[in-house]
Design an enzyme around this catalytic site. Structure first.
Site, PDB file in Angstrom:
ATOM      1  N   TRP A 114       0.853  -1.208   0.000  1.00 55.17           N
ATOM      2  CA  TRP A 114       0.000   0.000   0.000  1.00 55.17           C
ATOM      3  C   TRP A 114       0.881   1.248   0.000  1.00 55.17           C
ATOM      4  O   TRP A 114       0.596   2.242  -0.675  1.00 55.17           O
ATOM      5  CB  TRP A 114      -0.926   0.024   1.230  1.00 55.17           C
ATOM      6  CG  TRP A 114      -2.257  -0.633   0.998  1.00 55.17           C
ATOM      7  CD1 TRP A 114      -2.647  -1.855   1.467  1.00 55.17           C
ATOM      8  CD2 TRP A 114      -3.371  -0.110   0.254  1.00 55.17           C
ATOM      9  NE1 TRP A 114      -3.943  -2.120   1.057  1.00 55.17           N
ATOM     10  CE2 TRP A 114      -4.407  -1.077   0.318  1.00 55.17           C
ATOM     11  CE3 TRP A 114      -3.597   1.066  -0.442  1.00 55.17           C
ATOM     12  CZ2 TRP A 114      -5.643  -0.884  -0.302  1.00 55.17           C
ATOM     13  CZ3 TRP A 114      -4.833   1.251  -1.061  1.00 55.17           C
ATOM     14  CH2 TRP A 114      -5.837   0.289  -0.987  1.00 55.17           C
TER      15      TRP A 114
ATOM     16  N   TRP B 146     -18.081  21.552   0.098  1.00 55.56           N
ATOM     17  CA  TRP B 146     -17.488  21.464   1.436  1.00 55.56           C
ATOM     18  C   TRP B 146     -18.002  22.585   2.309  1.00 55.56           C
ATOM     19  O   TRP B 146     -18.294  23.691   1.826  1.00 55.56           O
ATOM     20  CB  TRP B 146     -15.963  21.545   1.352  1.00 55.56           C
ATOM     21  CG  TRP B 146     -15.317  20.480   0.529  1.00 55.56           C
ATOM     22  CD1 TRP B 146     -14.640  20.659  -0.642  1.00 55.56           C
ATOM     23  CD2 TRP B 146     -15.268  19.075   0.816  1.00 55.56           C
ATOM     24  NE1 TRP B 146     -14.173  19.448  -1.112  1.00 55.56           N
ATOM     25  CE2 TRP B 146     -14.549  18.456  -0.245  1.00 55.56           C
ATOM     26  CE3 TRP B 146     -15.763  18.267   1.834  1.00 55.56           C
ATOM     27  CZ2 TRP B 146     -14.316  17.083  -0.297  1.00 55.56           C
ATOM     28  CZ3 TRP B 146     -15.525  16.900   1.784  1.00 55.56           C
ATOM     29  CH2 TRP B 146     -14.813  16.326   0.728  1.00 55.56           C
TER      30      TRP B 146
ATOM     31  N   ASN C 142      -3.750   3.055  12.655  1.00 52.06           N
ATOM     32  CA  ASN C 142      -4.317   3.166  11.308  1.00 52.06           C
ATOM     33  C   ASN C 142      -5.841   3.044  11.282  1.00 52.06           C
ATOM     34  O   ASN C 142      -6.511   3.771  10.551  1.00 52.06           O
ATOM     35  CB  ASN C 142      -3.708   2.114  10.392  1.00 52.06           C
ATOM     36  CG  ASN C 142      -4.251   2.229   8.986  1.00 52.06           C
ATOM     37  OD1 ASN C 142      -4.105   3.279   8.361  1.00 52.06           O
ATOM     38  ND2 ASN C 142      -4.914   1.191   8.502  1.00 52.06           N
TER      39      ASN C 142
ATOM     40  N   TRP D 124     -10.876  17.555   2.645  1.00 52.53           N
ATOM     41  CA  TRP D 124      -9.839  16.633   3.089  1.00 52.53           C
ATOM     42  C   TRP D 124      -8.488  17.312   3.174  1.00 52.53           C
ATOM     43  O   TRP D 124      -7.628  16.889   3.961  1.00 52.53           O
ATOM     44  CB  TRP D 124      -9.776  15.413   2.171  1.00 52.53           C
ATOM     45  CG  TRP D 124      -9.568  15.703   0.716  1.00 52.53           C
ATOM     46  CD1 TRP D 124     -10.528  15.889  -0.232  1.00 52.53           C
ATOM     47  CD2 TRP D 124      -8.316  15.861   0.040  1.00 52.53           C
ATOM     48  NE1 TRP D 124      -9.958  16.147  -1.458  1.00 52.53           N
ATOM     49  CE2 TRP D 124      -8.600  16.137  -1.328  1.00 52.53           C
ATOM     50  CE3 TRP D 124      -6.977  15.812   0.430  1.00 52.53           C
ATOM     51  CZ2 TRP D 124      -7.601  16.353  -2.285  1.00 52.53           C
ATOM     52  CZ3 TRP D 124      -5.983  16.015  -0.527  1.00 52.53           C
ATOM     53  CH2 TRP D 124      -6.299  16.282  -1.860  1.00 52.53           C
TER      54      TRP D 124
END
Length: 467
Positions: A268, A296, A331, A349
């Site tokens: 990953w 947003w 995580n 984000w």
DNA sequence: AGCCTCTTGCA
DNA sequence: GCAAGAGGC
């Protein structure tokens, strides 16, 4: 006296399995290792506060190791192209060896370095990744956009090269003036917020090797079962060592043959780096163009509550406080807090990405950008828009006894397991017995979970309709 | 690397 | 009354 070569170290602060170091040694010339601190060229992506703390200790450790091996580390501060060119002139170096840059800003900067030192050559060797991104492509010759086939392709690509041991000595060059590391002010002073970091971490290559050994000996066989439980010590905690290249992916790969699930995580990391290589705007703009129209919200109070771990959602607050105190977050909890920011709060984000960049000791441009876009749904192989983490259900599933929440949100410690992830659900008498007054000793939720979820689903569905 | 609702099977 | 699985969003 033989003219030397420079070994320009940037994010490969290690002696074990460092192909750039090996290439420099292979010249047979004296090697002058240098590190340049450049806070101008990276723009917004200069190392954040937690990364700077780590860097200080990493450079101190590397400097001590290099003295022992015979080639002291030279520290300089300034623009990369100016400083490397200046060092070439000062030392009469005939080549500069470096790790292949992977960040877009660094790839651009290295082109200016090439111009600045010509006719002396900059020789780059991949130090950060298992494979150069150009090596892993689909049958059609395009980069992979989905993780599973990418991972399959890497595994089928042929054996990963074995890690090289650290050299026993390095032939040093003539003495070169170096900055004093302390003068760079990488450590926080007023206030000194690094107490929790010092307790949690041992930066540097020796710390990396020790952590890898410990994880392989004690954690690898339980990894699959415990990796998602933030209340346990089930993950490798190698990420900050990866961030500054204190450990190599090849070494970790070969040490973890007993657990393919863990190797998936190495892949990953590789996938994110390749994505950034092929998409230089990944840290700034949504990979899927239709997400540019996402409505947003602008909510300073909500953002601040999230940053400080005061949202009133226990698992979110626990994660954000773990990050603030230790420079790291489990995580599983990263996915939960990110989903909460992007979906329940509907904040862009990029705001979460910037906060993580400043506060994580493992801040890595590719990992951070790719992961935030994955959560937002705008990235490659992204979570479908309708996948909204419910932080209460996530908490109950992955922190069933509330150990994680109680550790980082001690004001909730006395609540029974059944409501520790949702104190507003507890009967008033139960809350009272646990010493909790919502809105006083612990915040009431900044957003009602069901309403926040519906608001996000509607916005994302509208986006999809437009696309 | 989700959540929700509905169905089914069993008590 | 519930756990577990299927299928849609």
């Amino acid at each position: 006296m033989t003219a030397p070569v420079l070994l320009w170290l940037r994010r490969e602060l290690r002696l074990t399995d460092n192909p750039a170091l090996r290439a420099a040694l292979a010249t047979g010339r004296p090697v002058i290792p240098v590190f340049v601190l450049d806070d101008e060229t990276p723009g917004a992506w200069a190392p954040g506060g937690a990364s700077r703390w780590w860097l200080h200790h990493s450079l101190a450790a590397l400097g001590a190791d290099l003295v022992r091996l015979g080639a002291p580390l030279v520290l300089r501060r300034g623009r990369l192209d100016f400083e490397i060119a200046r060092l070439v002139a000062e030392t009469g170096a005939v080549e500069v060896h470096a790790g292949t840059p992977t960040e877009p800003w660094a790839r651009a900067a290295y082109r200016t370095v090439i111009d600045a030192i010509a006719p002396v050559k900059l020789r780059c060797t991949m130090t950060a990744l298992l494979h150069h991104p150009d090596e892993i492509r689909t049958q059609a010759g395009t980069p992979y956009g989905v993780f599973t086939p990418f991972g399959r392709a890497v595994r089928a690509h042929g054996p990963i090269a074995l890690p090289e041991p650290a050299p026993a000595d390095i032939p040093g060059g003539a003495a070169v003036a170096s900055d004093d590391l302390e003068s760079w002010g990488l450590l926080p002073a007023a206030p000194d917020w690094a107490g929790g970091l010092r307790t949690a971490w041992s930066p540097g290559e020796a710390g990396a090797q020790a952590r890898l050994r410990e994880f392989v000996a004690e954690g690898l066989d339980q990894y699959r079962a415990r990796r998602d439980l933030p209340g346990t010590d089930g993950t490798s905690r190698l990420s900050p060592f990866f961030a500054w290249g204190e450990i190599s992916p090849r070494q970790v790969w070969h040490s973890s043959a007993a657990c393919e699930k863990f190797r998936d995580e190495v892949l990953w990391r590789e996938f994110a780096a390749h994505l950034l290589w092929h998409n230089p705007t990944l840290p700034d703009a949504p990979l899927r163009a239709e997400f540019a129209a996402m409505p947003w919200r602008d909510d300073q109070a909500g953002l601040r509550a999230w940053q400080r771990g005061q949202t009133g959602i226990p698992i979110v607050d626990a994660g954000m406080r773990q990050l603030w105190h230790t420079g790291w977050m489990h995580n599983r909890v990263r996915m939960i807090v990110a989903s909460f920011l992007v979906k329940h709060l509907m904040l862009p984000w990029q705001l979460g990405e910037a906060w993580f960049w400043d506060t994580l000791v493992d801040a890595d441009l590719a990992q951070n950008a790719a992961s935030w876009q994955w959560v937002a749904g705008s990235g490659a192989d992204a979570a479908p828009y309708f996948r909204v983490f419910n932080p209460v259900l996530q908490g109950r599933k992955f922190d069933p006894d509330g150990a994680y929440v109680r550790r980082y949100v001690p004001e909730l410690a006395l609540l029974p397991d059944s409501v520790v992830h949702a104190p507003w659900e507890a009967p008033a008498l139960v809350r009272e017995a646990a010493g909790i007054r919502l809105g006083a000793t612990y915040p009431a939720p900044v957003v009602e979970l069901a309403a926040g979820r519906d608001r996000a689903l509607q916005a994302f569905a509208a986006l999809r309709k437009v696309a």
